[in-house]
Motif scaffolding. Sequence first.
Motif: not given
Length: 262
Positions: A43-44, A75-79, A121-122
């Motif tokens: 993702s990064t 989740v925090a990192r995706l945010r 994630q949803l």
Amino acid sequence: MLIDTHAHLDYPDFDPDRAEIISRAAEVGVTEIISIGTKIESSTRAVELAENFPNIWATVGIHPCDADEAPDDAVARLRELAQSTRVVALGEIGLDYHHLPEDAAAIIANKQRQAELFAAQLDLAVELGLNAVIHQRDSWEDTLAILYAYTGRVRCVFHCFGGTLEQAREVIALGHLVSFTGIVTFKNARQVQATAQEVAADKFMVETDCPYLAPAPDRGKRCEPAHTRRVAEKIAELRGTRVEEIAERTTATAREFFRFSR
Ligand SMILES: [Zn+2]
Ligand SMILES: [Zn+2]
């Protein structure tokens, strides 16, 4: 103009010639590419690519097959990654029961972890006002059961759709879309061909899922975004229309779904 709505452009398969592949796509009219995240690292990298190439966009997410290895703060990192304006959806997220562990206890634990991460994630998609790219394999009922609670709050695309027309209509009725890969060009893919032939013209998109799923006659070789054209050509042939018509409709659908430059 075509949009490859699902490419794993960050994968090492493309390290030797990534820039060439992007320009080769543009030469055949595949002018925009969505690079899909599967873990924090990919993702990064997808976000980095999208920040470096004006015609590339990114999604961020943890693939269900990577659920067990995902860090606790995923989740925090995706945010945080999703703060980039180049991020156009969460994904790919979902459930995959095709690749499960060996023993029964591990299967139960893995399925539970997949479900938790999918729901988390949803929730993040709802929080961020983003749509989602769904991966489901051999997990149709459980995937829909989890998604049902998000109806009207998150729109989804069922990527690499391989189901029946009835299944496509089931998710479309909930506000979602489907997208088709090079599988539609395979000789034995009658079910998905029948679906691609009949599904509503404004409810599907095209993708490659590259480096996987190269269309015929390159099945088994490395796939690349330029092949989106062959997916569109095959769907045009199935529907008895021109490829330009498919390109125009699927591009409009993708622009509306991913809302570039939100
Ligand atoms: Zn997938
Ligand atoms: Zn994928």
